[in-house]
Design a protein around this motif. Structure first.
Motif, PDB file in Angstrom:
ATOM      1  N   ASP A   1      -7.764   7.630  -0.079  1.00 57.16           N
ATOM      2  CA  ASP A   1      -9.135   7.513  -0.585  1.00 57.16           C
ATOM      3  C   ASP A   1      -9.468   6.046  -0.853  1.00 57.16           C
ATOM      4  O   ASP A   1      -9.858   5.667  -1.963  1.00 57.16           O
ATOM      5  N   TRP A   2      -9.308   5.261   0.201  1.00 61.93           N
ATOM      6  CA  TRP A   2      -9.461   3.817   0.062  1.00 61.93           C
ATOM      7  C   TRP A   2     -10.903   3.431  -0.281  1.00 61.93           C
ATOM      8  O   TRP A   2     -11.156   2.376  -0.835  1.00 61.93           O
ATOM      9  N   HIS A   3     -11.841   4.325   0.072  1.00 59.89           N
ATOM     10  CA  HIS A   3     -13.252   4.015  -0.158  1.00 59.89           C
ATOM     11  C   HIS A   3     -13.627   4.080  -1.631  1.00 59.89           C
ATOM     12  O   HIS A   3     -14.674   3.583  -2.021  1.00 59.89           O
ATOM     13  N   GLU A   4     -12.772   4.718  -2.453  1.00 58.73           N
ATOM     14  CA  GLU A   4     -13.116   4.901  -3.864  1.00 58.73           C
ATOM     15  C   GLU A   4     -12.836   3.668  -4.709  1.00 58.73           C
ATOM     16  O   GLU A   4     -13.266   3.588  -5.854  1.00 58.73           O
ATOM     17  N   GLY A   5     -12.098   2.734  -4.145  1.00 58.38           N
ATOM     18  CA  GLY A   5     -11.864   1.480  -4.847  1.00 58.38           C
ATOM     19  C   GLY A   5     -10.913   1.582  -6.025  1.00 58.38           C
ATOM     20  O   GLY A   5     -10.915   0.730  -6.903  1.00 58.38           O
ATOM     21  N   ARG A   6     -10.081   2.646  -6.065  1.00 62.43           N
ATOM     22  CA  ARG A   6      -9.173   2.837  -7.208  1.00 62.43           C
ATOM     23  C   ARG A   6      -7.709   2.651  -6.818  1.00 62.43           C
ATOM     24  O   ARG A   6      -6.810   3.201  -7.464  1.00 62.43           O
ATOM     25  N   ASP A   7      -7.462   1.899  -5.785  1.00 66.97           N
ATOM     26  CA  ASP A   7      -6.110   1.732  -5.243  1.00 66.97           C
ATOM     27  C   ASP A   7      -5.153   1.176  -6.296  1.00 66.97           C
ATOM     28  O   ASP A   7      -5.303   0.037  -6.733  1.00 66.97           O
ATOM     29  N   PRO A   8      -4.152   1.956  -6.708  1.00 69.69           N
ATOM     30  CA  PRO A   8      -3.204   1.461  -7.713  1.00 69.69           C
ATOM     31  C   PRO A   8      -2.479   0.192  -7.276  1.00 69.69           C
ATOM     32  O   PRO A   8      -2.061  -0.604  -8.110  1.00 69.69           O
ATOM     33  N   ALA A   9      -2.337   0.007  -5.960  1.00 75.35           N
ATOM     34  CA  ALA A   9      -1.603  -1.153  -5.459  1.00 75.35           C
ATOM     35  C   ALA A   9      -2.475  -2.406  -5.386  1.00 75.35           C
ATOM     36  O   ALA A   9      -1.989  -3.486  -5.031  1.00 75.35           O
TER      37      ALA A   9
ATOM     38  N   ASP B   1       0.832  -1.201   0.000  1.00 72.17           N
ATOM     39  CA  ASP B   1       0.000   0.000   0.000  1.00 72.17           C
ATOM     40  C   ASP B   1       0.872   1.258   0.000  1.00 72.17           C
ATOM     41  O   ASP B   1       1.867   1.328   0.711  1.00 72.17           O
ATOM     42  N   ASN B   2       0.491   2.232  -0.803  1.00 76.11           N
ATOM     43  CA  ASN B   2       1.185   3.523  -0.865  1.00 76.11           C
ATOM     44  C   ASN B   2       2.634   3.410  -1.316  1.00 76.11           C
ATOM     45  O   ASN B   2       3.475   4.241  -0.974  1.00 76.11           O
ATOM     46  N   ASP B   3       2.937   2.385  -2.085  1.00 76.26           N
ATOM     47  CA  ASP B   3       4.313   2.158  -2.510  1.00 76.26           C
ATOM     48  C   ASP B   3       4.702   3.164  -3.612  1.00 76.26           C
ATOM     49  O   ASP B   3       3.927   3.399  -4.545  1.00 76.26           O
ATOM     50  N   PRO B   4       5.911   3.737  -3.517  1.00 74.92           N
ATOM     51  CA  PRO B   4       6.356   4.708  -4.533  1.00 74.92           C
ATOM     52  C   PRO B   4       6.373   4.131  -5.945  1.00 74.92           C
ATOM     53  O   PRO B   4       6.382   4.878  -6.921  1.00 74.92           O
ATOM     54  N   HIS B   5       6.367   2.804  -6.047  1.00 74.89           N
ATOM     55  CA  HIS B   5       6.330   2.170  -7.368  1.00 74.89           C
ATOM     56  C   HIS B   5       5.150   2.682  -8.196  1.00 74.89           C
ATOM     57  O   HIS B   5       5.226   2.752  -9.418  1.00 74.89           O
ATOM     58  N   TRP B   6       4.070   3.062  -7.531  1.00 74.32           N
ATOM     59  CA  TRP B   6       2.855   3.493  -8.228  1.00 74.32           C
ATOM     60  C   TRP B   6       2.701   5.014  -8.237  1.00 74.32           C
ATOM     61  O   TRP B   6       1.598   5.531  -8.418  1.00 74.32           O
ATOM     62  N   GLN B   7       3.826   5.741  -8.031  1.00 69.35           N
ATOM     63  CA  GLN B   7       3.751   7.193  -7.886  1.00 69.35           C
ATOM     64  C   GLN B   7       2.980   7.872  -9.022  1.00 69.35           C
ATOM     65  O   GLN B   7       2.161   8.758  -8.789  1.00 69.35           O
ATOM     66  N   GLY B   8       3.245   7.446 -10.245  1.00 69.44           N
ATOM     67  CA  GLY B   8       2.572   8.073 -11.377  1.00 69.44           C
ATOM     68  C   GLY B   8       1.059   7.957 -11.271  1.00 69.44           C
ATOM     69  O   GLY B   8       0.321   8.911 -11.564  1.00 69.44           O
ATOM     70  N   GLU B   9       0.613   6.834 -10.809  1.00 72.90           N
ATOM     71  CA  GLU B   9      -0.832   6.623 -10.696  1.00 72.90           C
ATOM     72  C   GLU B   9      -1.424   7.369  -9.497  1.00 72.90           C
ATOM     73  O   GLU B   9      -2.558   7.843  -9.554  1.00 72.90           O
TER      74      GLU B   9
END
Lengths: 243, 445
Positions: free
Chosen positions: B356-364, B335-343
Motif C-alpha cells: 500500500d505504497w500509495h498511502e504514505g505510511r511506509d514503516p521503512a 523496503d518490506n524489511d522484517p525489522h518493521w514486522q510489528g508495524e
C-alpha cells in the motif's frame, strides 16, 4: 551558417536574418542557444520557415525572433525570455511547455497550443484547434478566435482567454486554471463549471487583455468564467460515472 | 432414518476459482465501491527467467577462470545520435521512480548507491529534485505525459532523457498519487493543490503516434543541442512493434518494462491483467532490433522482476544491452524489511507483502512523505546497501558469463540458454532443455 545582416522594416539597427531554405533548423537553434544574456543580437528574422519543426525551440535569451511564414510542430517549445512572432500559422504544440517570454501567432494554431506551459504569454490572433492549453501549468493564453474541443484539459494553472467560442468538453478534469470565454461553449468537460465573475476575476481578465494590448477593444462584461468544481479532487464512489 | 453421525463427511472444499484472496477482494469491493489500488508489480506467477537455465561450458566450449580472467561489464548507451552517450560500469541501471512516490531520503539513497557502482538513476513523474541530481553521477530525466516539473534547465542538467510511453505495471495507464503523499513540496513541484488525489495523464498532451513522436524527439534534441541520449520506455504489450516504432521515431535507447515491473500506485486489476511478462517481451524487442539491423546500435534496456545476477545474465543473453531494477532496489534500501514486522502487522499486512505504497505510511520510510517515517531511512547506509546489492548482481552475472566462456557480459547469447518449460521455450525462443525443440520457431517471432 546562412546568417546575414539585413536591414528590415522592423529593425533600424538591422536584424540577423536566417534563411531556413539555405541552412537547417539545427543551425538556427544552435545560434540562438549560443547567445549570451547580454547579447546585442536582439532581433532575428527567420525566412522560409516552410512548416519546419522546432523552430526557435529552447531559446533562453531576451531576444525577438520574427518568423516570416508558417511553422511546423513545437515552434518556441520550452521558450524562456524570448519573444517569438510567427507571421503565419503554427503547427502542433506551439509554445509547448513555455517558461517565460512571448509567443505570438498571427495566424491560426493547430492542436495542443501552449500545452503544459509554465509561464509567459501565448497569443493567437486566429483560431486554435483542439486541446489548446492542455495541462497548462501557469502560462497565459489569449486566443482572439475560437478554440477546439478538449481545450484546457487537465489544466493546472494560468489563464486561458478565448474571445470567440470554445468546442466540446472545455476544461475537462480541470485543476486550478482560470478560463474566460466570450462566445459560446459547446459543452463543459467533467468537473468544469461556470463560476461567478467577481471583481478580482474581471481585474485578472483585464490584466491579460492589457498584456495583449486589446483591453479597450473588447467588453469584459461579455466574458463568462469557468473553473474546477473540485469534486474530482478526491476519489469517491459517488463520482464513478465522471471518472 | 439415516444416522448422520456415522456418515462419512467430505472435507470442507475451498474453491480454486474463489480462493481466499478473491473472496477478500469481493468483500472489500462490496464494502467500498472503489477498485483496489496498490503499489509494486504483478504478483501472480508468470513465466520468468527462473524458467531458463544456462548450459555453461563443456567439451565444445571452455570457460574463463574466475577471479583471474577478465569479464568486462561496462556498457555505453546512446551511441546512435547523441553527442554525449552514457558510459556505465555495470549493465544494471536504476529504473524511474518519482520524488513524491518515494521520499527524498530514498531518492538520495538510490543516487548514492548507483553512483558508487558507476551506474545511472532515473527521475519519475514529478520532476527532478536537487537532491537526486546532486547525488546521482548519471541521471536519466523522464519525460512523462503529465510533464510535472518539466523545464528546459533540468532537461539540460540531465545526462539522458527518457520519453515514457508506458510502464510494465500498467501499459496504457497514467500515474496516480493519492492525497496523503501530496505534501506542500510535492504539490509545488507538480503545480497542484496540496492534498488532492492526483491523476497523471496516460497520453502525452502534444503528440500522438509514432510520426508525432519522431518530431517530439527532434524537438527534445534541438532543445538540448543533440547532446543527450534519448530513451523511449514502453510497457511490454506489443514489444516487437513498439520497439520498431521507437527506433523509427529516432530513439537512441529502447526500454521495455515487463508486467512484473513495479508502480507507485495503480489498480490491482490493471497490474495483474494488462501487459505481458518480461520473459515474453525480451526476444520480441530484440527481434525487432535485429530485423531493422539496429541490434547493439540502438541499445535495449529490459526491466520488470530482475532480482539477481542470473536474471541479469539471462536478459543480456537474450539480447538486452542492460537491465533496470526498481522493486529490488527498494528492497535493498530496506523496503518490506522484517525489522518493521510489528508495524506492518498494524497496517494489516506482513513484511514482504506490504504494497500500500500509495498511502504514505511506509514503516521503512521509503514510499512516504511523512517526515517522521522518512527520517528512519539513513540515505548513506541505505545507499551502501544498494551499492552492495548491485555489486552482488554484477559478480553473479560475471560468474555465469565466465562459466559460459565470455570475456564480456554482452557476449552472452541465446545459444547459452535452454528452457525448463515449453512456455518459457516458446517465449524466449530457446530450446526446451534436453531437446533441440523451440516451440513456434517457424512462427513470426
Amino acid at each position: 551558417m546562412s546568417l546575414q545582416m539585413r536591414s528590415t522594416a522592423s529593425a533600424d539597427a538591422g536584424a540577423r536574418v536566417f534563411d531556413l531554405s539555405a541552412a537547417p533548423v539545427r543551425e538556427l537553434n544552435a545560434a540562438l542557444h549560443a547567445l549570451p544574456p547580454d547579447t546585442n543580437a536582439t532581433l532575428w528574422r527567420v525566412i522560409n520557415p516552410r512548416g519546419l519543426h522546432a523552430i526557435a525551440a529552447g531559446v533562453d535569451a531576451p531576444v525577438t525572433i520574427e518568423v516570416e511564414g508558417n511553422v511546423g510542430y513545437y515552434c518556441g517549445g520550452m521558450n524562456k525570455q524570448a519573444s517569438v512572432i510567427v507571421e503565419g500559422n503554427a503547427g502542433v504544440g506551439v509554445a509547448e511547455n513555455m517558461m517565460s517570454g512571448l509567443v505570438h501567432v498571427k495566424g491560426d494554431a493547430s492542436q495542443a497550443a501552449g500545452a503544459t506551459g509554465c509561464g509567459g504569454l501565448l497569443v493567437i490572433d486566429g483560431n486554435a484547434s483542439a486541446r489548446c492549453g492542455i495541462s497548462m501549468k501557469g502560462i497565459d493564453i489569449v486566443v482572439k478566435g475560437s478554440v477546439g474541443h478538449m481545450s484546457a484539459f487537465m489544466a493546472q494553472a494560468g489563464a486561458l482567454v478565448v474571445l470567440g467560442d470554445a468546442g466540446d468538453a472545455l476544461g475537462d478534469s480541470l485543476y486550478e486554471a482560470k478560463l474566460f470565454v466570450r462566445g459560446s461553449v459547446a459543452s463543459l468537460g467533467a468537473d468544469c463549471i461556470e463560476k461567478e465573475m467577481r471583481e478580482e476575476h474581471k481585474a485578472l481578465l483585464a490584466e491579460k487583455l492589457t498584456a495583449v494590448g486589446i483591453l479597450g477593444e473588447v467588453d469584459i462584461g461579455e466574458f463568462r468564467r469557468y473553473g474546477s468544481a473540485r469534486t474530482l479532487y478526491h476519489f469517491h464512489v459517488d463520482n464513478v460515472s465522471s471518472y | 432414518m439415516n444416522d448422520l453421525t456415522n456418515t462419512p463427511r467430505t472435507l470442507p472444499r475451498v474453491s480454486a476459482t474463489f480462493d481466499e484472496y478473491t473472496l477478500s477482494e469481493i468483500r472489500r469491493a462490496a464494502a467500498t465501491g472503489i477498485y483496489d489500488i496498490r503499489g509494486a508489480g504483478a504478483k501472480r506467477k508468470v513465466p520468468h527467467f527462473d524458467d531458463l537455465l544456462f548450459l555453461g561450458a563443456s567439451i565444445s566450449r571452455y570457460p574463463l577462470e574466475g577471479y583471474r580472467e577478465k569479464c568486462s561489464t561496462e556498457i555505453v548507451l546512446g551511441t546512435r545520435f547523441a553527442k554525449k552517450p552514457i558510459e556505465l560500469k555495470i549493465p544494471i541501471t536504476i529504473a524511474g521512480m518519482s520524488f513524491g512516490s518515494l521520499s527524498a531520503n530514498a531518492k538520495e539513497a538510490l543516487g548514492r548507491g548507483a553512483s558508487a557502482m558507476g551506474t545511472s538513476t532515473t527521475t519519475g513523474d514529478g520532476g527532478m529534485t536537487q537532491e537526486e541530481r546532486g547525488h546521482s553521477k548519471t541521471l536519466v530525466y523522464q519525460y512523462l505525459p503529465s510533464r510535472y516539473g518539466m523545464n528546459p534547465d533540468d532537461l539540460r542538467k540531465a545526462d539522458a532523457i527518457e520519453v515514457v510511453v508506458g510502464q510494465g505495471a500498467k501499459p496504457g495507464g497514467g500515474g496516480m498519487l493519492l492525497g496523503q503523499k501530496i505534501t506542500e513540496r510535492v504539490a509545488r513541484m507538480r503545480t497542484l493543490p496540496a492534498g488532492i488525489d492526483q491523476r497523471s495523464a496516460c497520453r502525452h498532451p502534444d503528440w500522438t503516434g509514432p510520426d508525432d513522436l519522431e518530431i517530439k524527439i527532434e524537438e527534445l534534441r534541438e532543445i538540448t543541442d543533440w547532446e543527450k541520449p534519448i530513451y523511449v520506455k514502453v510497457g511490454a504489450a506489443r514489444p516487437y512493434y513498439d520497439t520498431a516504432l521507437a527506433v523509427k521515431s529516432g530513439a537512441d535507447v529502447v526500454v521495455v518494462d515487463g508486467m512484473q515491473g513495479g508502480t507507485a500506485a495503480t489498480q490491482e486489476v490493471f497490474i495483474e491483467n494488462v501487459g505481458i511478462p518480461t520473459l515474453a517481451a525480451v526476444r520480441q524487442a530484440v527481434k525487432a532490433l535485429q530485423d531493422l539491423g539496429m541490434h547493439r546500435k540502438v541499445q535495449l534496456i529490459v526491466s520488470g522482476g530482475i532480482r539477481n545476477g542470473a536474471d541479469v545474465a539471462k536478459a543480456l543473453a537474450l539480447g538486452a544491452d542492460a537491465v533496470a531494477i526498481g522493486t529490488a532496489a527498494l528492497v535493498a534500501l530496506g523496503d518490506n524489511d522484517p525489522h518493521w514486522q510489528g508495524e506492518y502487522e498494524k497496517l494489516g499486512t506482513t513484511a514482504g507483502a506490504y504494497d500500500d505504497w500509495h498511502e504514505g505510511r511506509d514503516p521503512a520510510g521509503i514510499t512516504t512523505q511523512d517526515p517522521a517515517l522518512m527520517a528512519r531511512l539513513d540515505p548513506v547506509a541505505a545507499g551502501r546497501r544498494l551499492a552492495n546489492y548491485l555489486a552482488v548482481l554484477t559478480l553473479e552475472t560475471q560468474t555465469i558469463a565466465r562459466a559460459c566462456g565470455k570475456s564480456h557480459v554482452h557476449n552472452l547469447e541465446p545459444e547459452d540458454l535452454v528452457a525448463l518449460t515449453i512456455e518459457a521455450a516458446a517465449m524466449a525462443n530457446v530450446p526446451l532443455a534436453g531437446t533441440d525443440w523451440i516451440p513456434g520457431r517457424n512462427g513470426n517471432f
